[in-house]
Every structure is written in C-alpha cells, then in structure tokens.
Design a protein around this motif. Structure first.
Motif, PDB file in Angstrom:
ATOM      1  N   UNK A  10       0.939  -1.260  -0.514  1.00 29.33           N
ATOM      2  CA  UNK A  10       0.208  -0.377   0.159  1.00 29.33           C
ATOM      3  C   UNK A  10       1.151   1.371  -0.294  1.00 29.33           C
ATOM      4  N   UNK A  11       0.309   1.903   0.159  1.00 29.26           N
ATOM      5  CA  UNK A  11       1.118   3.175   0.463  1.00 29.26           C
ATOM      6  C   UNK A  11       1.008   3.814   1.750  1.00 29.26           C
ATOM      7  N   UNK A  12       2.072   4.371   1.968  1.00 31.45           N
ATOM      8  CA  UNK A  12       2.537   5.274   3.431  1.00 31.45           C
ATOM      9  C   UNK A  12       3.781   5.774   3.217  1.00 31.45           C
ATOM     10  N   UNK A  13       3.042   6.760   4.593  1.00 35.42           N
ATOM     11  CA  UNK A  13       4.137   8.084   4.537  1.00 35.42           C
ATOM     12  C   UNK A  13       5.717   7.922   5.489  1.00 35.42           C
ATOM     13  N   UNK A  14       6.487   8.718   4.433  1.00 37.62           N
ATOM     14  CA  UNK A  14       7.929   8.050   5.322  1.00 37.62           C
ATOM     15  C   UNK A  14       8.535   7.988   6.903  1.00 37.62           C
ATOM     16  N   UNK A  15       8.356   6.834   7.663  1.00 32.64           N
ATOM     17  CA  UNK A  15       8.972   6.776   8.845  1.00 32.64           C
ATOM     18  C   UNK A  15       7.249   6.328   9.628  1.00 32.64           C
ATOM     19  N   UNK A  65      17.642  -3.764  10.850  1.00 33.09           N
ATOM     20  CA  UNK A  65      17.315  -2.494  11.473  1.00 33.09           C
ATOM     21  C   UNK A  65      15.706  -2.287  11.716  1.00 33.09           C
ATOM     22  N   UNK A  66      15.515  -2.292  10.258  1.00 33.96           N
ATOM     23  CA  UNK A  66      14.251  -1.542   9.634  1.00 33.96           C
ATOM     24  C   UNK A  66      13.557  -2.643   8.841  1.00 33.96           C
ATOM     25  N   UNK A  83       9.662  -1.055   9.039  1.00 31.17           N
ATOM     26  CA  UNK A  83       9.391   0.051   9.957  1.00 31.17           C
ATOM     27  C   UNK A  83       9.798   0.720   9.565  1.00 31.17           C
ATOM     28  N   UNK A  84      10.084   1.933   9.639  1.00 31.07           N
ATOM     29  CA  UNK A  84      10.848   3.537   9.407  1.00 31.07           C
ATOM     30  C   UNK A  84      11.174   2.819   8.119  1.00 31.07           C
ATOM     31  N   UNK A  85      10.219   2.864   7.635  1.00 30.11           N
ATOM     32  CA  UNK A  85       9.753   3.319   6.006  1.00 30.11           C
ATOM     33  C   UNK A  85      10.889   4.543   5.532  1.00 30.11           C
ATOM     34  N   UNK A  86      11.389   4.563   4.068  1.00 32.68           N
ATOM     35  CA  UNK A  86      11.639   5.769   3.256  1.00 32.68           C
ATOM     36  C   UNK A  86      11.662   5.051   2.644  1.00 32.68           C
ATOM     37  N   UNK A  87      11.304   6.542   1.089  1.00 35.98           N
ATOM     38  CA  UNK A  87      10.639   6.440  -0.074  1.00 35.98           C
ATOM     39  C   UNK A  87      12.138   5.831  -0.891  1.00 35.98           C
ATOM     40  N   UNK A  88      12.397   5.395  -0.534  1.00 33.98           N
ATOM     41  CA  UNK A  88      14.005   4.595  -1.574  1.00 33.98           C
ATOM     42  C   UNK A  88      13.263   3.038  -0.960  1.00 33.98           C
ATOM     43  N   UNK A  89      12.753   2.602  -0.455  1.00 34.51           N
ATOM     44  CA  UNK A  89      12.179   1.674   0.176  1.00 34.51           C
ATOM     45  C   UNK A  89      10.445   1.245  -1.215  1.00 34.51           C
TER      46      UNK A  89
END
Length: 121
Positions: A10-15, A65-66, A83-89
């Motif tokens: 899905x769609x999630x915000x960074x972090x 670690x994430x 967790x702690x998702x980043x745009x590069x994920x």
C-alpha cells in the motif's frame, strides 16, 4: 502446482510501517527457504530478506534494523514487517519460496505476483 499470494502492500508516509504476508498453497510437502525481493522502476530485482526453514533470517544491508522477516510453518506463510520506511523502499515486493511437492522430488522455486509498496516523502 504451488501458488504464492502476497498481501499487505500500500501507500504509507515516510517513517511509517507496513506488514506484508505471503501464503503458499497447493501441492506442498515441504517448504525450505522463503524470502522477499523487491524491484523498483528501472532497477533490477534485489534481495530484501530470506528465512530458512529453521527460522534463521538474512537481510540486505539497506533494511537491517528496520525490517523483520518471520514465518509460520503451520500456515505456510512468510511475513515482512517493515518499519521506519523510506521513499527509497518504494518498489514491487515479491515473495519467493523453495517448495518440494513430494518427498522424492527436489524443491522448485516459486514466485508470487508481487505487491506494490509506495512510501511518500
């Protein structure tokens, strides 16, 4: 034949966080390693994490670690807690598994259809 069905993208915000699931079904005698790969637009498919039949995990350096990979052998399911998702994920995430359909056949490698993960900045 064996099918792998992913869910949870899905769609999630960074972090933020997402949890992916992948359930295997069909002619299954034994499942060896299971894992997650991802492919971003214009890039090659890359390893995210794998887990052995005994539960030993292996991670790409970029997600250590994430992300946490786990499996439920009774349900023939592998999970990826992100967790702690980043745009590069951002990528299509694919599940895979080495599945033996009988005791006398070697395992075959199967892929799921992929699930989109989009991380906005």
């Amino acid at each position: 034949q064996v099918q792998l069905v992913e869910s949870g993208g899905g769609l999630v915000q960074a972090g933020g966080s997402l949890r992916l699931s992948c359930a295997a079904s069909g002619r299954i005698f034994n499942i060896n390693a299971m894992g997650w790969y991802r492919q971003a637009p214009g890039k090659q498919r890359e390893l995210v994490a794998t887990i052995s039949s005994g539960g030993s995990p292996n991670y790409a350096d970029s997600v250590k670690g994430r992300f946490t990979i786990s499996r439920d052998n009774a349900k023939n399911t592998v999970y990826l807690q992100m967790n702690s998702l980043k745009p590069e994920d951002t990528a299509v995430y694919y599940c895979n598994a080495d599945v033996a359909s009988s005791w006398f056949n070697p395992p075959n490698h199967y892929w799921g259809q992929g699930t989109q993960v989009t991380v906005s900045s």
